[in-house]
Enzyme design. Sequence first.
Site, PDB file in Angstrom:
ATOM      1  N   GLN A  70      -1.363 -15.198  -2.542  1.00  0.00           N
ATOM      2  CA  GLN A  70      -2.617 -14.801  -1.902  1.00  0.00           C
ATOM      3  C   GLN A  70      -3.776 -14.792  -2.900  1.00  0.00           C
ATOM      4  O   GLN A  70      -4.778 -14.114  -2.698  1.00  0.00           O
ATOM      5  CB  GLN A  70      -2.461 -13.428  -1.255  1.00  0.00           C
ATOM      6  CG  GLN A  70      -1.422 -13.412  -0.135  1.00  0.00           C
ATOM      7  CD  GLN A  70      -1.350 -12.068   0.578  1.00  0.00           C
ATOM      8  OE1 GLN A  70      -2.295 -11.658   1.244  1.00  0.00           O
ATOM      9  NE2 GLN A  70      -0.227 -11.395   0.445  1.00  0.00           N
ATOM     10  N   THR A  99       0.831  -1.204   0.000  1.00  0.00           N
ATOM     11  CA  THR A  99       0.000   0.000   0.000  1.00  0.00           C
ATOM     12  C   THR A  99       0.866   1.255   0.000  1.00  0.00           C
ATOM     13  O   THR A  99       0.582   2.232  -0.701  1.00  0.00           O
ATOM     14  CB  THR A  99      -0.951   0.013   1.211  1.00  0.00           C
ATOM     15  OG1 THR A  99      -1.763  -1.163   1.173  1.00  0.00           O
ATOM     16  CG2 THR A  99      -1.843   1.245   1.191  1.00  0.00           C
ATOM     17  N   GLU A 135      -3.802  -5.790  -6.021  1.00  0.00           N
ATOM     18  CA  GLU A 135      -4.336  -7.160  -5.918  1.00  0.00           C
ATOM     19  C   GLU A 135      -4.534  -7.789  -7.302  1.00  0.00           C
ATOM     20  O   GLU A 135      -5.579  -8.380  -7.603  1.00  0.00           O
ATOM     21  CB  GLU A 135      -5.668  -7.151  -5.143  1.00  0.00           C
ATOM     22  CG  GLU A 135      -5.621  -6.502  -3.775  1.00  0.00           C
ATOM     23  CD  GLU A 135      -4.918  -7.344  -2.721  1.00  0.00           C
ATOM     24  OE1 GLU A 135      -4.340  -8.390  -3.080  1.00  0.00           O
ATOM     25  OE2 GLU A 135      -4.930  -6.963  -1.542  1.00  0.00           O
ATOM     26  N   ARG A 194      -1.913 -13.047   8.581  1.00  0.00           N
ATOM     27  CA  ARG A 194      -2.648 -11.912   9.166  1.00  0.00           C
ATOM     28  C   ARG A 194      -2.097 -11.588  10.552  1.00  0.00           C
ATOM     29  O   ARG A 194      -2.369 -10.515  11.101  1.00  0.00           O
ATOM     30  CB  ARG A 194      -4.148 -12.229   9.321  1.00  0.00           C
ATOM     31  CG  ARG A 194      -4.941 -12.560   8.048  1.00  0.00           C
ATOM     32  CD  ARG A 194      -4.728 -11.557   6.957  1.00  0.00           C
ATOM     33  NE  ARG A 194      -3.649 -11.970   6.068  1.00  0.00           N
ATOM     34  CZ  ARG A 194      -3.026 -11.171   5.227  1.00  0.00           C
ATOM     35  NH1 ARG A 194      -3.342  -9.898   5.173  1.00  0.00           N
ATOM     36  NH2 ARG A 194      -2.066 -11.627   4.443  1.00  0.00           N
TER      37      ARG A 194
END
Length: 729
Positions: A247, A32, A217, A598
């Site tokens: 992912q 990000t 993504e 996570r």
Amino acid sequence: MNLNTLNSAQRNAVIETEGPVLVVAGAGSGKTMVLTYRIAYLISNGVDPANILALTFTNKAAEEMKERIRHLIGKKADRLSMGTFHSVFAKLLRFEASHINFTSSYSIYDTDDSLRVIKGIMNDFDISDNFLNPKFVQSRISNAKNKLIKPEYYENNFFGIHESKIKTIYEEYRKRLKSNNSMDFDDLLIKPIELFEKDNGALLKYQKRYKYILVDEYQDTNHAQYRMLKLLSSGFENICVVGDDAQSIYKWRGADIRNILDFTKDFSSSKIIRLEQNYRSTKSILSVADSIIKRNVHQIEKNLWTDNEEGNKVTVYECLDDKDEANHICKAITIKMMSQEFKASDFAILYRTNAQSRIFEEALIKSTIPYVVVGGTEFYKRKEIKDVIAYLRLLVNPDDNESLLRIVNFPSRGIGEVSLEALKKLSQQNEISLLKGIQALNNSDSVTERVKKNFINFFNLVMKYSELVGKLNVNELVRSLIDETGILKMYKEEGSEDSINRYENISQLLNGLQDFVNSNPTKTLVDFLNDIALISEIDKWEDKSTAVALMTLHSAKGLEFKNVFVVGCEDGLLPLSRDSSVDDVEEERRLFYVGCTRAKKNLYVSFARNRNRFGNLYPQRRSRFLDEIDERFVEHESTSFSHAVSFRKKASYTQKKDFSKSRNAMPKYEDFSQEEKVLTVGTRVMHDVFGEGTIRQLSGFGDNLKAVVEFDEGLRKHLMLKFAKLKVL
């Protein structure tokens, strides 16, 4: 702009602005930040913000990223085209709708609206939903659209054994959306492609506008999104995609991992930049995650590392059953919270299927631990909200027949099904919308004078507020309409708990509308409808809540928590199916990897030796993924209950028995019921002729017990269980 806060790989990903670039961003590697700085760097070096297109997968991600860019370069960020694929191209289509024979006020149908249209078509074509499941049809049509397969060009046997019927429904579905001046979610990606392939001038216009394209993504893109990006970027080829093949977990909704794996083949002059330093997790957590994902064959090579502390070893809980699992995890959370090192919001419980949440909710309630379930029934899909939205859609899109059918007799106006059928017939004969058909009914004797009056009253109501669109403040317009329809009054007077909840939900919608107007004083009712049509549940989740988060592994992607519990790690649950293909197992392994990564401080994975199904305990086999973890970074812990039986049952547990063929095996689908019955709605069964299926309805007792079974090939059958000889899977 200061780039000193970036590591060398991140810096390269920011300053390599020309040509195609693939940024392979490992979990927790700061992607990000890279996207944010890359956009700010482009603008700081003279690129007009209007020439930048940035695409994300959630509105929440887009808003957070734009806010960070605004912090770096100021108000110039407001001129960026940034948002989800659907929101950006929905806006583009508002401007270009006339070129594909739509109007700019077209309606956006969600999955429920789409299903309603399909059911209507099946009813009109006398295709029983007992024979063919509407949701199965919807899924196949969506799959075809995402692959850019039109009904007239589909491949032979694309729709399987129901080829001709699904093709017929697909063709009619497209026609009805067009006549309704409406698009579904898939159309928001497909229609721009149709526009660009049909109108080279339009393509050149947007190629010149979007000289720099950035995609977050990228591993989650489907074929339609891939095709769109190829078209738009072919002018300048300044396309930067950021993603992590490890992912890629959305194959079931069309995502194609080949898009990221084959990027360098699609763009021969591309550069690859790997972000391999993880800033989120401890060394132990990262080592465990790496030992799992390296088992996958189809992946881009990368080596994640971190300067973070070694941290605690990853704990593997062995529990007696699923109840013991939930209680043990709640106990662990309580102990950690009592130490005052962590608060409730520092914990997340991640599971493979929504059905697993129930037992954890019960345990958390008993332990007086606050929690929030992320997911469930979305606010904008509740009946009363969709009713209000249908009124608003009709004001701006009078051709929206589905919205009219939803609310023409809500609240009740004395308009029954027979009268509606007469309206439909008359409208079809005259090739006009249902709203215009109401006017034509005045000259028809197909309905009574009383019904004509009721129809006209509805027509006048819609036209009155349709004419006020653009003249009244959006908030004033909607509140006045709701007041005149009497919807709130109806729910208030009913006085039941359900009606009060519906009343409060509509009030909440009106509050949201007020906030929208305050924040966007120049935006229109169409803008409001566009925004709420494209919002997702994860967009609305407030991660600052002081509660333990419960969510599926899919919902957790992109989030992080100090303490993570990945639960239900058993073959048949994670991975979901015990006899899947290599590709399916690799996707399940990626899902497990997403769950593990996570965690920032502590990671716990748990499995139950037995799982409760319909009131009975069935033995389980621990997930094969647990056997793939590097033991150097793991400590094992058995609950007091499981420890008491572990030695007594160890021999039978370690036998190489194939549970996949056993009636004790878990089902191969996600949302199974946990009601305490031997056979219940949701039970997976096998029929000698029709194959595997799922029980959808049960009725009768004893020898008269009947079931509606939905078989995997889309067939739906009513069976008398006494004679059906169903086998429970």
